[in-house]
Design a protein around this motif. Structure first.
Motif, PDB file in Angstrom:
ATOM      1  N   GLY A 127      22.836   7.982  -3.702  1.00  0.00           N
ATOM      2  CA  GLY A 127      21.561   7.888  -3.002  1.00  0.00           C
ATOM      3  C   GLY A 127      20.348   8.145  -3.879  1.00  0.00           C
ATOM      4  N   GLU A 128      20.559   8.256  -5.180  1.00  0.00           N
ATOM      5  CA  GLU A 128      19.459   8.587  -6.093  1.00  0.00           C
ATOM      6  C   GLU A 128      18.397   7.497  -6.178  1.00  0.00           C
ATOM      7  OE1 GLU A 128      21.025   9.704  -9.887  1.00  0.00           O
ATOM      8  OE2 GLU A 128      22.145  11.392  -9.065  1.00  0.00           O
ATOM      9  N   SER A 129      18.788   6.250  -5.950  1.00  0.00           N
ATOM     10  CA  SER A 129      17.810   5.165  -6.050  1.00  0.00           C
ATOM     11  C   SER A 129      17.073   4.907  -4.733  1.00  0.00           C
ATOM     12  CB  SER A 129      18.478   3.879  -6.533  1.00  0.00           C
ATOM     13  OG  SER A 129      19.457   3.463  -5.607  1.00  0.00           O
ATOM     14  N   ASN A 130      17.500   5.557  -3.657  1.00  0.00           N
ATOM     15  CA  ASN A 130      16.833   5.404  -2.365  1.00  0.00           C
ATOM     16  C   ASN A 130      15.503   6.150  -2.378  1.00  0.00           C
ATOM     17  OD1 ASN A 130      19.218   4.132  -1.635  1.00  0.00           O
ATOM     18  ND2 ASN A 130      19.982   5.880  -0.479  1.00  0.00           N
ATOM     19  N   PHE A 131      14.545   5.660  -1.588  1.00  0.00           N
ATOM     20  CA  PHE A 131      13.278   6.373  -1.483  1.00  0.00           C
ATOM     21  C   PHE A 131      12.605   6.063  -0.159  1.00  0.00           C
ATOM     22  CE2 PHE A 131      12.116   2.379  -3.603  1.00  0.00           C
ATOM     23  CZ  PHE A 131      11.018   1.953  -2.864  1.00  0.00           C
ATOM     24  N   GLU A 132      11.731   6.964   0.235  1.00  0.00           N
ATOM     25  CA  GLU A 132      10.816   6.763   1.349  1.00  0.00           C
ATOM     26  C   GLU A 132       9.465   7.209   0.834  1.00  0.00           C
ATOM     27  OE1 GLU A 132      10.419   7.804   6.083  1.00  0.00           O
ATOM     28  OE2 GLU A 132      12.359   8.007   5.068  1.00  0.00           O
ATOM     29  N   GLN A 133       8.529   6.263   0.752  1.00  0.00           N
ATOM     30  CA  GLN A 133       7.272   6.534   0.056  1.00  0.00           C
ATOM     31  C   GLN A 133       6.163   5.669   0.630  1.00  0.00           C
ATOM     32  OE1 GLN A 133       7.728   6.015  -4.195  1.00  0.00           O
ATOM     33  NE2 GLN A 133       5.548   5.658  -4.503  1.00  0.00           N
ATOM     34  N   SER A 134       4.939   6.191   0.582  1.00  0.00           N
ATOM     35  CA  SER A 134       3.772   5.405   0.973  1.00  0.00           C
ATOM     36  C   SER A 134       3.143   4.787  -0.266  1.00  0.00           C
ATOM     37  CB  SER A 134       2.746   6.283   1.686  1.00  0.00           C
ATOM     38  OG  SER A 134       3.219   6.638   2.966  1.00  0.00           O
ATOM     39  N   PHE A 135       2.681   3.567  -0.114  1.00  0.00           N
ATOM     40  CA  PHE A 135       2.011   2.827  -1.181  1.00  0.00           C
ATOM     41  C   PHE A 135       0.634   2.433  -0.671  1.00  0.00           C
ATOM     42  CE2 PHE A 135       6.505   2.299  -1.822  1.00  0.00           C
ATOM     43  CZ  PHE A 135       6.679   2.346  -3.189  1.00  0.00           C
ATOM     44  N   THR A 136      -0.383   2.603  -1.513  1.00  0.00           N
ATOM     45  CA  THR A 136      -1.754   2.287  -1.133  1.00  0.00           C
ATOM     46  C   THR A 136      -2.406   1.454  -2.229  1.00  0.00           C
ATOM     47  OG1 THR A 136      -1.964   4.351   0.103  1.00  0.00           O
ATOM     48  CG2 THR A 136      -4.012   3.265  -0.522  1.00  0.00           C
ATOM     49  N   GLN A 137      -3.133   0.436  -1.808  1.00  0.00           N
ATOM     50  CA  GLN A 137      -3.935  -0.371  -2.731  1.00  0.00           C
ATOM     51  C   GLN A 137      -5.245  -0.719  -2.030  1.00  0.00           C
ATOM     52  OE1 GLN A 137      -3.803  -1.219  -5.814  1.00  0.00           O
ATOM     53  NE2 GLN A 137      -1.697  -0.737  -6.399  1.00  0.00           N
ATOM     54  N   PHE A 138      -6.249  -1.068  -2.824  1.00  0.00           N
ATOM     55  CA  PHE A 138      -7.548  -1.411  -2.252  1.00  0.00           C
ATOM     56  C   PHE A 138      -8.228  -2.479  -3.088  1.00  0.00           C
ATOM     57  CE2 PHE A 138      -8.459   1.864  -5.347  1.00  0.00           C
ATOM     58  CZ  PHE A 138      -9.611   1.395  -5.960  1.00  0.00           C
ATOM     59  N   ARG A 139      -9.229  -3.080  -2.496  1.00  0.00           N
ATOM     60  CA  ARG A 139     -10.117  -4.010  -3.175  1.00  0.00           C
ATOM     61  C   ARG A 139     -11.525  -3.722  -2.676  1.00  0.00           C
ATOM     62  NH1 ARG A 139      -8.003  -4.388  -7.002  1.00  0.00           N
ATOM     63  NH2 ARG A 139      -6.757  -6.010  -7.861  1.00  0.00           N
ATOM     64  N   GLU A 140     -12.489  -3.786  -3.594  1.00  0.00           N
ATOM     65  CA  GLU A 140     -13.880  -3.582  -3.228  1.00  0.00           C
ATOM     66  C   GLU A 140     -14.558  -4.930  -3.054  1.00  0.00           C
ATOM     67  OE1 GLU A 140     -15.291  -0.900  -6.254  1.00  0.00           O
ATOM     68  OE2 GLU A 140     -14.423   0.823  -5.205  1.00  0.00           O
ATOM     69  N   PHE A 141     -15.559  -4.965  -2.168  1.00  0.00           N
ATOM     70  CA  PHE A 141     -16.249  -6.211  -1.868  1.00  0.00           C
ATOM     71  C   PHE A 141     -17.667  -5.909  -1.417  1.00  0.00           C
ATOM     72  CE2 PHE A 141     -14.441  -4.666   2.036  1.00  0.00           C
ATOM     73  CZ  PHE A 141     -15.374  -4.970   3.007  1.00  0.00           C
ATOM     74  N   SER A 142     -18.514  -6.917  -1.501  1.00  0.00           N
ATOM     75  CA  SER A 142     -19.867  -6.791  -0.962  1.00  0.00           C
ATOM     76  C   SER A 142     -20.027  -7.842   0.134  1.00  0.00           C
ATOM     77  CB  SER A 142     -20.918  -6.987  -2.058  1.00  0.00           C
ATOM     78  OG  SER A 142     -20.751  -8.245  -2.665  1.00  0.00           O
ATOM     79  N   GLY A 143     -20.931  -7.598   1.042  1.00  0.00           N
ATOM     80  CA  GLY A 143     -21.133  -8.530   2.137  1.00  0.00           C
ATOM     81  C   GLY A 143     -20.252  -8.197   3.328  1.00  0.00           C
ATOM     82  N   LEU A 144     -20.142  -9.152   4.233  1.00  0.00           N
ATOM     83  CA  LEU A 144     -19.365  -8.955   5.448  1.00  0.00           C
ATOM     84  C   LEU A 144     -17.874  -9.133   5.186  1.00  0.00           C
ATOM     85  CD1 LEU A 144     -21.623 -10.955   7.934  1.00  0.00           C
ATOM     86  CD2 LEU A 144     -21.479  -8.469   7.670  1.00  0.00           C
ATOM     87  N   VAL A 145     -17.081  -8.234   5.711  1.00  0.00           N
ATOM     88  CA  VAL A 145     -15.641  -8.301   5.509  1.00  0.00           C
ATOM     89  C   VAL A 145     -15.043  -9.546   6.158  1.00  0.00           C
ATOM     90  CG1 VAL A 145     -14.952  -6.934   7.532  1.00  0.00           C
ATOM     91  CG2 VAL A 145     -13.506  -6.959   5.495  1.00  0.00           C
ATOM     92  N   ASN A 147     -15.963 -12.528   6.234  1.00  0.00           N
ATOM     93  CA  ASN A 147     -16.030 -13.698   5.361  1.00  0.00           C
ATOM     94  C   ASN A 147     -14.983 -13.662   4.251  1.00  0.00           C
ATOM     95  OD1 ASN A 147     -18.257 -14.387   6.901  1.00  0.00           O
ATOM     96  ND2 ASN A 147     -19.731 -13.656   5.386  1.00  0.00           N
ATOM     97  N   GLN A 148     -14.415 -12.482   3.973  1.00  0.00           N
ATOM     98  CA  GLN A 148     -13.528 -12.311   2.821  1.00  0.00           C
ATOM     99  C   GLN A 148     -12.177 -11.703   3.176  1.00  0.00           C
ATOM    100  OE1 GLN A 148     -15.923 -10.416  -0.433  1.00  0.00           O
ATOM    101  NE2 GLN A 148     -17.313 -10.088   1.285  1.00  0.00           N
ATOM    102  N   GLU A 149     -11.996 -11.342   4.417  1.00  0.00           N
ATOM    103  CA  GLU A 149     -10.846 -10.541   4.826  1.00  0.00           C
ATOM    104  C   GLU A 149      -9.505 -11.179   4.472  1.00  0.00           C
ATOM    105  OE1 GLU A 149     -10.135  -7.471   8.480  1.00  0.00           O
ATOM    106  OE2 GLU A 149     -11.176  -9.346   8.899  1.00  0.00           O
ATOM    107  N   ASP A 150      -9.357 -12.478   4.709  1.00  0.00           N
ATOM    108  CA  ASP A 150      -8.089 -13.143   4.397  1.00  0.00           C
ATOM    109  C   ASP A 150      -7.755 -13.032   2.912  1.00  0.00           C
ATOM    110  OD1 ASP A 150      -7.734 -13.887   7.037  1.00  0.00           O
ATOM    111  OD2 ASP A 150      -8.530 -15.915   6.746  1.00  0.00           O
ATOM    112  N   GLY A 151      -8.708 -13.363   2.055  1.00  0.00           N
ATOM    113  CA  GLY A 151      -8.476 -13.317   0.614  1.00  0.00           C
ATOM    114  C   GLY A 151      -8.234 -11.910   0.103  1.00  0.00           C
ATOM    115  N   LEU A 152      -9.036 -10.962   0.570  1.00  0.00           N
ATOM    116  CA  LEU A 152      -8.869  -9.568   0.153  1.00  0.00           C
ATOM    117  C   LEU A 152      -7.502  -9.028   0.569  1.00  0.00           C
ATOM    118  CD1 LEU A 152     -12.383  -8.196   1.154  1.00  0.00           C
ATOM    119  CD2 LEU A 152     -11.493  -8.385  -1.185  1.00  0.00           C
ATOM    120  N   THR A 153      -7.116  -9.335   1.798  1.00  0.00           N
ATOM    121  CA  THR A 153      -5.833  -8.857   2.310  1.00  0.00           C
ATOM    122  C   THR A 153      -4.681  -9.417   1.481  1.00  0.00           C
ATOM    123  OG1 THR A 153      -6.763  -8.649   4.519  1.00  0.00           O
ATOM    124  CG2 THR A 153      -4.381  -8.739   4.369  1.00  0.00           C
ATOM    125  N   MET A 154      -4.735 -10.696   1.146  1.00  0.00           N
ATOM    126  CA  MET A 154      -3.656 -11.302   0.351  1.00  0.00           C
ATOM    127  C   MET A 154      -3.604 -10.701  -1.061  1.00  0.00           C
ATOM    128  SD  MET A 154      -2.139 -12.982   2.570  1.00  0.00           S
ATOM    129  CE  MET A 154      -0.883 -13.810   1.644  1.00  0.00           C
TER     130      MET A 154
END
Length: 172
Positions: A127-145, A147-154
């Protein structure tokens, strides 16, 4: 000259043995998947974040499947598999990253996605290779979300699936 050739031959032999031992297949793409691992099951990742983006669950689940499909030899199956991925999307947040001078408006915003992942390698008896973990990533943007939400999310999904793949198969 004979000594140099012999030393080179010995070094080559050691390297070949190191990369072919332990039943683990090493790839220059950064992943190592046990030779006996053949199948993977990626469960649907439900979005339980307070702020909901309608297609996030589907896009993330398919993004993880595609990452595994394109970077490994594993066959994707429903039901029991050698490797299992399951989890939930716990965060989808938009927050100000920088404020405009002489204003209370955000000049720059940040879209952050957090995913909690449980990975189970059913072939690993320890079981050494098993894990339970949270992963977080972000992107910064200007303007209204909106207009960009699909691209940022992908973009963020691509970063998250890379992190998850590396954690599961490259032990990073």
């Amino acid at each position: 000259m004979q000594r140099i050739i012999t030393a080179f031959t010995l070094l080559s032999l050691v390297l070949v043995m190191a990369f072919s031992s332990c039943g683990v297949k090493y790839r220059f793409s950064g992943g190592s998947i046990p030779e006996n691992m053949k199948t993977v099951n990626v469960q649907f990742f439900e979005n339980i974040a307070p702020l909901v983006y309608a297609t996030l669950s589907q896009n993330f689940t398919e993004g993880l499947k595609e990452r595994i499909r394109s970077q490994s030899r594993l066959s994707q199956v429903n039901g029991d598999a050698d490797a299992m991925f399951e989890g939930v999307i716990t965060g989808y947040d938009i927050s100000p990253a920088a404020v405009e001078a002489n204003s209370d408006r955000a000049a720059l915003n940040r879209l952050t996605i957090t995913v909690k992942v449980k990975y189970t390698n059913r072939l690993d008896e320890t079981g050494e290779s098993n894990f339970e973990q949270s992963f977080t990533q972000f992107r910064e943007f200007s303007g209204l979300v909106q207009n960009q939400e699909d691209g940022l999310t992908m973009q963020i999904i691509s970063l998250l699936t890379e992190d998850i793949y590396n954690r599961a198969f490259a032990n990073w």
